[in-house]
Write a protein that holds these residues in place. Structure first.
Motif, short mmCIF file in Angstrom:
data_model
loop_
_atom_site.label_atom_id
_atom_site.label_comp_id
_atom_site.label_asym_id
_atom_site.label_seq_id
_atom_site.Cartn_x
_atom_site.Cartn_y
_atom_site.Cartn_z
N ASN A 20 0.82 -1.20 0.00
CA ASN A 20 0.00 0.00 0.00
C ASN A 20 0.86 1.25 0.00
O ASN A 20 0.55 2.24 -0.67
CB ASN A 20 -0.92 -0.01 1.21
N LEU A 21 1.97 1.20 0.75
CA LEU A 21 2.88 2.35 0.81
C LEU A 21 3.50 2.60 -0.57
O LEU A 21 3.66 3.75 -1.00
CB LEU A 21 3.97 2.10 1.85
N LYS A 22 3.85 1.53 -1.28
CA LYS A 22 4.39 1.68 -2.64
C LYS A 22 3.37 2.35 -3.55
O LYS A 22 3.70 3.24 -4.34
CB LYS A 22 4.76 0.31 -3.21
N ALA A 23 2.12 1.91 -3.45
CA ALA A 23 1.07 2.48 -4.30
C ALA A 23 0.85 3.95 -4.00
O ALA A 23 0.64 4.77 -4.91
CB ALA A 23 -0.23 1.70 -4.09
N ARG A 24 0.91 4.33 -2.72
CA ARG A 24 0.73 5.74 -2.36
C ARG A 24 1.87 6.59 -2.93
O ARG A 24 1.65 7.72 -3.37
CB ARG A 24 0.67 5.87 -0.84
N TYR A 25 3.08 6.06 -2.90
CA TYR A 25 4.22 6.82 -3.41
C TYR A 25 4.13 7.03 -4.92
O TYR A 25 4.63 8.03 -5.45
CB TYR A 25 5.53 6.14 -3.05
#
Length: 335
Positions: A302-307
């Motif tokens: 999820n953190l990758k997608a937000r970035y």
């Protein structure tokens, strides 16, 4: 709007240039143009078109529309850009056809034709690119809304996560009998964590300084619960003013350490949080014993997608034999 041209953008431009060149060669053949005109006019036209598109999308649009909303300056800059390169292209065309520049009788009319020429050169490819970018932006907006909603739900669930609460209540129960003073500190830190989660549940990014303070409270809980099983070091090599990261990023990374590493009872899991120019780095030693702790928060995926939606930089993950290292970009918001 993403102002960088990707592989599909260049593919579309290549197809347009090939077709334009093909039809242009047919027209030149019918008009009986010289070979030198083929060799000069088409490459120069393609080159100027690419330059105009790159300057327009990567410089003018971000400078005057995305950040400043300066529509008048945007219009003037666009006209100047088109007029300049259109006029240069007309000069190349006259020279390749053997005409003398001294034969230009009206400079104003010649420059006006340059604007028309550039508009004709750039109109189709730029229009197609802008439509494509708009469509991609709409898809990105939908994805952003979806991810934001998922983040909100996960953060809300994390606030009442029974495993997290149960583990901390157990720790607190033992502290009350053995160390009442530390038990009060534990309650205070735990309340600060929940207060922070509630306060920031709707924020996409948060000041790095606030995230660091939150991380210190969370590290206190880990250290209290697991004693010497985990060691943490925070190295701040730059000032944290006007630096941002996605909300809950450090929590996600610390959870990742505890979730995937459990000490063998001999060597502590050592974790270093380093803040350098442009990057926040978390490095931890690895253990072969897996922890059974369940994590709460957004998770690495999820953190990758937000970035992807917040920065041109990507998260870097280095999984080595003895250590695990994650680089997350620090975001500096434009005013």
């Amino acid at each position: 709007m993403n102002t960088k041209l990707n592989k599909s953008d260049w593919t579309i431009l290549s197809i347009i240039f090939i077709l334009n060149t093909l039809f242009g060669c047919i027209d030149y053949y019918k008009e009986g143009n010289k070979l030198i005109e083929y060799l000069v006019d088409f490459p120069s036209s393609i080159l100027f078109t690419i330059v105009i598109i790159l300057v327009f999308i990567q410089r003018i649009v971000p400078a005057f529309l995305v950040h400043k909303k300066a529509y008048f300056l945007f219009a003037i800059s666009s006209l100047v850009l088109l007029t300049f390169f259109g006029t240069i292209d007309n000069i190349f065309g006259r020279l390749s056809a053997g005409s003398n520049l001294n034969s230009i009788t009206n400079i104003f009319t010649f420059i006006q034709k340059g604007l028309y020429n550039a508009t004709d050169m750039v109109g189709l490819p730029l229009g197609i690119l802008l439509i494509k970018k708009f469509y991609e932006g709409q898809q990105q907006l939908v994805e952003t809304q979806k991810i934001q909603k998922e983040n909100e739900l996960k953060l809300l669930r994390s606030q009442i996560d029974p495993h997290f609460l149960f583990n901390n209540l157990n720790t607190l129960d033992s502290l009350i009998d053995t160390n009442p003073i530390k038990a009060k500190e534990y309650i205070n830190r735990l309340s600060l964590i929940y207060r922070y989660l509630i306060k920031t549940k709707d924020a996409e990014v948060m000041e790095l300084a606030n995230e660091i303070e939150f991380a210190k409270n969370y590290i206190f809980l880990i250290k209290t619960r697991f004693a010497d099983d985990y060691e943490f070091t925070i190295e701040e090599n730059i000032a944290l003013v006007d630096k941002f990261i996605p909300t809950g990023s450090i929590l996600t990374l610390l959870e990742n350490v505890v979730k995937h590493n459990k000490t063998d009872g001999t060597n502590a899991i050592k974790t270093t949080l380093t803040i350098n120019e442009g990057w926040l780095i978390i490095t931890n030693s690895k253990s072969k014993t897996k922890s059974t702790n369940e994590s709460f928060g957004t998770g690495l995926d999820n953190l990758k997608a937000r970035y992807k939606l917040l920065s041109d930089e990507k998260i870097q993950i280095h999984n080595m034999d003895t250590k695990f290292e994650i680089f997350i970009p620090i975001i500096e918001l434009s005013s």
